[in-house]
Design an enzyme around this catalytic site. Structure first.
Site, PDB file in Angstrom:
ATOM      1  N   LYS A  78      65.236 -92.629  24.594  1.00 40.03           N
ATOM      2  CA  LYS A  78      64.864 -91.751  25.693  1.00 40.03           C
ATOM      3  C   LYS A  78      65.390 -92.309  27.028  1.00 40.03           C
ATOM      4  O   LYS A  78      66.584 -92.396  27.194  1.00 40.03           O
ATOM      5  CB  LYS A  78      63.349 -91.553  25.690  1.00 40.03           C
ATOM      6  CG  LYS A  78      62.746 -91.328  24.274  1.00 40.03           C
ATOM      7  CD  LYS A  78      63.164 -90.027  23.630  1.00 40.03           C
ATOM      8  CE  LYS A  78      62.827 -89.917  22.153  1.00 40.03           C
ATOM      9  NZ  LYS A  78      61.414 -90.130  21.791  1.00 40.03           N
TER      10      LYS A  78
ATOM     11  N   TYR B 137      52.687 -89.574  20.057  1.00 37.75           N
ATOM     12  CA  TYR B 137      53.925 -89.073  19.478  1.00 37.75           C
ATOM     13  C   TYR B 137      53.712 -88.764  17.988  1.00 37.75           C
ATOM     14  O   TYR B 137      53.196 -89.609  17.247  1.00 37.75           O
ATOM     15  CB  TYR B 137      55.018 -90.135  19.668  1.00 37.75           C
ATOM     16  CG  TYR B 137      56.344 -89.725  19.074  1.00 37.75           C
ATOM     17  CD1 TYR B 137      57.090 -88.709  19.653  1.00 37.75           C
ATOM     18  CD2 TYR B 137      56.833 -90.328  17.924  1.00 37.75           C
ATOM     19  CE1 TYR B 137      58.294 -88.311  19.100  1.00 37.75           C
ATOM     20  CE2 TYR B 137      58.043 -89.941  17.376  1.00 37.75           C
ATOM     21  CZ  TYR B 137      58.762 -88.925  17.971  1.00 37.75           C
ATOM     22  OH  TYR B 137      59.944 -88.536  17.417  1.00 37.75           O
TER      23      TYR B 137
ATOM     24  N   ASP C  45      53.005 -98.104  24.087  1.00 42.32           N
ATOM     25  CA  ASP C  45      54.253 -97.341  24.018  1.00 42.32           C
ATOM     26  C   ASP C  45      54.580 -96.901  25.444  1.00 42.32           C
ATOM     27  O   ASP C  45      53.916 -96.033  26.005  1.00 42.32           O
ATOM     28  CB  ASP C  45      54.058 -96.142  23.081  1.00 42.32           C
ATOM     29  CG  ASP C  45      55.335 -95.320  22.890  1.00 42.32           C
ATOM     30  OD1 ASP C  45      56.215 -95.383  23.773  1.00 42.32           O
ATOM     31  OD2 ASP C  45      55.432 -94.604  21.873  1.00 42.32           O
TER      32      ASP C  45
END
Ligand code: PLP
Length: 380
Positions: free
Chosen positions: A195, A98, A170
């Site tokens: 999310k 990310y 993650d």
């Protein structure tokens, strides 16, 4: 308790005051004391809050951990993990990750003397070459954003254990519905709860879950000392989102499969990145470590045409062109001009983020409408 029951009951019980089935939103900064120190377990809203506590318990339950911690954003949660380290320590991280995590590591924490090595981890044997006496943390994201590479958590965890290094995963893309990193040997699991955990594109939040009390105590200390907590209203919304995580994820996966297969067969599509496809380079690891393959898909159209990719995302009508992912609604993004625009073209193309790459977060709408939308956008 099975996962589909845990989403509703895990770590939960009716509120102690009046039996409210959903925890009330305790919108308060402080708590009355009868005598100095004489309180009912809650003294100040940064340290604890009775809406955040059930959320943290629910998160711990979903990930098969013992301790959950909620933060004001995913990046705030990652920030807390890096604060376990000190100047001179080294971190080995996935190179495909990310963008905001990369920015936090390189633009903030490198200034504090922490060294980051960004490497490919699909082949776990790459990791050991970077381990030295200063290595404290291995940071992985799986599946990765946006190339959907899959990293073997169990093998990586064994390497971390052998060298006494913390492994943090993650788990934003997969969610605990699809994979539970703590069960595979990871020490810390992290989420952008913005999310799939929240699931409705109505909050920004981060979460950590751990098994080990010593790591948990350090993280609770940092959570309180640095103060990047989430508020009671957002805690309530995240808890409400969690109640349907399993049914949402089931549909995300079903729709994801149908769309990945549709795109893979489309004459204008060059390549589809979805770990459930047999030609995905890490399909075997995904099959072993994930219960299904999720709703995140990236694809490239033939000719690698920047303008054509922009046209496609502009012409989508049911899909919304937007950053973020994991909500009930389908979203489309163009990494080269959006999330990864700040990375030089040659560098981003090395990890596969070419001009024509489009990333889809498949929502839970009727899949026929989603396919029809892609068909019309691709036909233009
Ligand atoms: C969004 C995201 C983050 C950052 O989370 P925020 O809630 O936006 O701070 C971290 N990792 C992944 C994989 C993400 O998708």
């Amino acid at each position: 308790m099975k996962f589909n029951t845990k989403t509703i009951h895990g770590g939960q019980q009716p509120d102690k005051a009046y039996g409210a089935v959903m925890p009330p939103i305790y919108q308060t900064s402080t708590f009355a004391q009868s005598t100095p120190g004489g309180h009912k377990g809650y003294e100040y809203g940064r340290t604890h809050n009775q809406t955040r506590t059930p959320l943290e318990n629910a998160l711990a339950s979903l990930e098969n951990g013992n301790y959950g911690l909620a933060f004001g954003s995913g990046l705030a949660a990652i920030d807390a993990i890096i604060k376990l380290l000190k100047s001179g320590d080294e971190v080995i991280s996935t190179s495909d990750l990310y963008g905001g995590t990369y920015r936090l590591f390189t633009k903030v924490f490198e200034n504090y003397g922490i060294k980051f090595h960004f490497i490919r981890m699909e082949n776990a044997s790459n990791i050991e070459a970077y381990i030295n006496e200063n290595t404290r943390l291995i940071w992985t994201e799986t599946p990765t954003n946006p190339m959907m590479n899959v990293i073997d958590i169990e093998v990586t965890a064994a390497i971390a254990k052998k060298h006494n290094i913390i492994l943090a995963v993650d788990n934003t893309f997969a969610t605990p519905f699809l994979q539970r990193p703590l069960d595979l040997g990871a020490d810390i699991v992290m989420h952008s709860a913005t999310k799939y955990i929240g699931g409705h594109s109505d909050l920004v939040m981060g979460a950590l879950v751990v098994k080990d009390k010593e790591i948990a105590d350090k993280l609770y200390f940092i959570q309180n000392a640095s103060g990047a907590i989430c508020g009671p209203m957002d805690s309530f919304l995240a808890l409400r989102g969690i109640k349907t995580l399993h049914v949402r994820m089931q549909r995300h996966c079903e729709n994801g499969k149908a769309i990945a297969e549709y795109l893979a067969a489309h004459p204008k599509v060059e390549k589809v990145y979805w770990p459930g496809l047999e030609d995905h380079p890490n399909h075997d690891i995904a099959k072993r470590q994930m219960d299904d393959f999720g709703g995140m898909i990236s694809f490239v159209t033939k000719g690698d045409d920047y303008d054509q990719a922009i046209k496609i995302v502009e012409n989508l009508k049911v899909f919304t062109l937007a950053e973020s992912l994991g909500g009930v609604e389908s979203l489309a993004g163009h990494p080269a001009s959006m999330t990864h625009a700040s990375i030089p073209k040659a560098t981003r193309e090395k990890i596969g983020v070419v001009d024509a790459l489009i990333r889809l977060s498949i929502g839970i709408e009727d899949v026929d409408d989603l396919i029809e939308d892609l068909a019309q956008a691709l036909s233009k």
